[in-house]
Design a protein around this motif. Structure first.
Motif, PDB file in Angstrom:
ATOM      1  N   SER A  81       0.813  -1.218   0.000  1.00 23.55           N
ATOM      2  CA  SER A  81       0.000   0.000   0.000  1.00 23.55           C
ATOM      3  C   SER A  81       0.849   1.272   0.000  1.00 23.55           C
ATOM      4  O   SER A  81       0.329   2.363   0.235  1.00 23.55           O
ATOM      5  N   ILE A  82       2.154   1.122  -0.228  1.00 19.33           N
ATOM      6  CA  ILE A  82       3.068   2.259  -0.241  1.00 19.33           C
ATOM      7  C   ILE A  82       3.770   2.313  -1.595  1.00 19.33           C
ATOM      8  O   ILE A  82       4.413   1.351  -2.003  1.00 19.33           O
ATOM      9  N   GLY A  83       3.638   3.436  -2.287  1.00 20.07           N
ATOM     10  CA  GLY A  83       4.370   3.612  -3.531  1.00 20.07           C
ATOM     11  C   GLY A  83       5.753   4.171  -3.239  1.00 20.07           C
ATOM     12  O   GLY A  83       5.904   5.053  -2.402  1.00 20.07           O
ATOM     13  N   HIS A  84       6.772   3.634  -3.913  1.00 15.97           N
ATOM     14  CA  HIS A  84       8.144   4.062  -3.640  1.00 15.97           C
ATOM     15  C   HIS A  84       8.864   4.290  -4.960  1.00 15.97           C
ATOM     16  O   HIS A  84       8.961   3.378  -5.783  1.00 15.97           O
ATOM     17  N   THR A 103       5.181  -4.455 -12.929  1.00 14.36           N
ATOM     18  CA  THR A 103       5.888  -5.028 -11.780  1.00 14.36           C
ATOM     19  C   THR A 103       5.454  -4.363 -10.480  1.00 14.36           C
ATOM     20  O   THR A 103       5.693  -4.898  -9.393  1.00 14.36           O
ATOM     21  N   GLY A 104       4.792  -3.211 -10.582  1.00 18.70           N
ATOM     22  CA  GLY A 104       4.263  -2.573  -9.385  1.00 18.70           C
ATOM     23  C   GLY A 104       3.158  -3.382  -8.725  1.00 18.70           C
ATOM     24  O   GLY A 104       2.888  -3.209  -7.531  1.00 18.70           O
ATOM     25  N   ALA A 158       4.868   2.858  -9.227  1.00 24.13           N
ATOM     26  CA  ALA A 158       4.557   3.029  -7.811  1.00 24.13           C
ATOM     27  C   ALA A 158       3.070   3.271  -7.583  1.00 24.13           C
ATOM     28  O   ALA A 158       2.519   2.892  -6.544  1.00 24.13           O
ATOM     29  N   LEU A 159       2.410   3.906  -8.560  1.00 26.16           N
ATOM     30  CA  LEU A 159       0.990   4.246  -8.412  1.00 26.16           C
ATOM     31  C   LEU A 159       0.054   3.113  -8.824  1.00 26.16           C
ATOM     32  O   LEU A 159      -1.157   3.203  -8.607  1.00 26.16           O
ATOM     33  N   LEU A 160       0.587   2.062  -9.420  1.00 23.27           N
ATOM     34  CA  LEU A 160      -0.275   0.994  -9.950  1.00 23.27           C
ATOM     35  C   LEU A 160      -1.232   0.422  -8.897  1.00 23.27           C
ATOM     36  O   LEU A 160      -2.417   0.234  -9.182  1.00 23.27           O
ATOM     37  N   PRO A 161      -0.771   0.158  -7.661  1.00 18.33           N
ATOM     38  CA  PRO A 161      -1.708  -0.382  -6.659  1.00 18.33           C
ATOM     39  C   PRO A 161      -2.628   0.680  -6.053  1.00 18.33           C
ATOM     40  O   PRO A 161      -3.352   0.379  -5.098  1.00 18.33           O
ATOM     41  N   ASP A 162      -2.579   1.913  -6.586  1.00 22.46           N
ATOM     42  CA  ASP A 162      -3.369   3.042  -6.073  1.00 22.46           C
ATOM     43  C   ASP A 162      -3.087   3.286  -4.592  1.00 22.46           C
ATOM     44  O   ASP A 162      -4.004   3.306  -3.757  1.00 22.46           O
ATOM     45  N   PRO A 163      -1.807   3.496  -4.241  1.00 16.91           N
ATOM     46  CA  PRO A 163      -1.450   3.650  -2.829  1.00 16.91           C
ATOM     47  C   PRO A 163      -1.847   5.022  -2.296  1.00 16.91           C
ATOM     48  O   PRO A 163      -1.853   6.010  -3.040  1.00 16.91           O
ATOM     49  N   PRO A 164      -2.173   5.112  -1.005  1.00 12.55           N
ATOM     50  CA  PRO A 164      -2.461   6.419  -0.402  1.00 12.55           C
ATOM     51  C   PRO A 164      -1.205   7.207  -0.071  1.00 12.55           C
ATOM     52  O   PRO A 164      -1.280   8.393   0.241  1.00 12.55           O
ATOM     53  N   LEU A 165      -0.030   6.546  -0.129  1.00 11.51           N
ATOM     54  CA  LEU A 165       1.240   7.179   0.245  1.00 11.51           C
ATOM     55  C   LEU A 165       2.274   6.907  -0.833  1.00 11.51           C
ATOM     56  O   LEU A 165       2.488   5.760  -1.235  1.00 11.51           O
TER      57      LEU A 165
END
Length: 271
Positions: A81-84, A103-104, A158-165
């Motif tokens: 849940s964290i985009g890096h 790959t995200g 990094a945004l693929l999983p739709d992270p809040p952070l």
């Protein structure tokens, strides 16, 4: 935690090999805030970011990420849940833009064997590729992409999983001026289009801050010198203290600029 609190570090210390790296770090990030983490090399910025990303645990104190306290949560699940975004992404294979973005979904550097993306993941990848201006790079592979193109691809990944952070570790590393400006425009667009996304960006160059930066924290020798709204923190006096060198800060055309304050420097030398 409040409903909008994304990240909180409470009285955090970090010790490595008997050396005190961080001391009494306190930081709270809410949804929709865009933080800049600034300080000289060796101040502890990357160590703080690694805790925000659930990659390191504090020696003392508490770290809460997305409502979960480190040490009391399944780390692998939390990291999903964290985009890096790390410009030193270790990929070596000739993956296409789309493959890198995908790959995200697995949190891996390479595509996993026999893994197939679900239709909703493929649709999300296409949306991000379009939004970040990567559509024209369909035939490009990682080794042939410029550093700027790689940076935008890593944001999409990094945004693929739709992270809040979203965490960005010196994302302008290796970019020329034009690529840096394009990258910052991408971040500004992202911040404006995803109102609830919280971001933390590490840098020691104020020129690398996007216009949409809302908050900043200055780090000095492993401690928080000050934190709060960006315009209150990024001042000549405070940045000079953080870097222990006379630096003149200007804010023009919605961007920060930093340069050596020669007059103050001469005054210090003559004192």
């Amino acid at each position: 935690m409040t409903a909008t609190e994304i990240l909180r570090l409470d009285s955090v210390d970090f010790v490595r090999e008997s050396r005190q790296i961080l001391t009494d770090i306190n930081l709270t990030v809410h949804a929709g805030e865009h933080w800049a983490l600034i300080g000289p090399n060796g101040a502890g910025k990357s160590t703080i970011l690694s805790m925000c990303g659930a990659e390191k645990h504090p020696t003392r104190g508490f770290v809460h990420v997305l409502g979960h306290q480190l040490g009391r949560v399944e780390i692998r699940k939390l990291r999903e849940s964290i985009g890096h975004v790390n410009p030193r992404h270790p990929l070596q294979s000739a993956l296409t833009v789309r493959q890198v973005v995908l790959t995200g979904a697995t949190g891996t550097t390479e595509l996993m064997n026999r893994w197939e993306a679900a239709p909703d993941i493929l649709a999300r990848a296409e949306y991000l590729i379009e939004m970040l201006g990567l559509k024209e790079l369909d035939s490009a592979t990682w080794p042939t992409m410029s550093q700027g193109e790689r940076g935008r691809t890593l944001i999409a990944r990094a945004l693929l999983p739709d992270p809040p952070l979203l965490l960005l570790d010196e994302p302008s590393t290796g970019l020329d001026v034009a690529a840096r400006e394009q990258f910052l425009e991408t971040l500004d667009h992202l911040h404006r289009s995803q109102a609830d996304l919280a971001t933390v960006l590490v840098t020691h160059h104020l020129e690398e801050l996007p216009e949409t930066t809302t908050h900043a924290v200055l780090i000095k020798e492993g401690r928080v010198l000050t934190s709060g709204p960006a315009h209150d923190v990024l001042t000549t006096e405070l940045v000079t203290e953080s870097f222990n060198y006379p630096i003149q800060i200007e804010y023009r055309d919605r961007r920060w600029q930093a340069r050596a304050d020669r007059m103050l420097n001469w005054q210090l030398l003559e004192a």
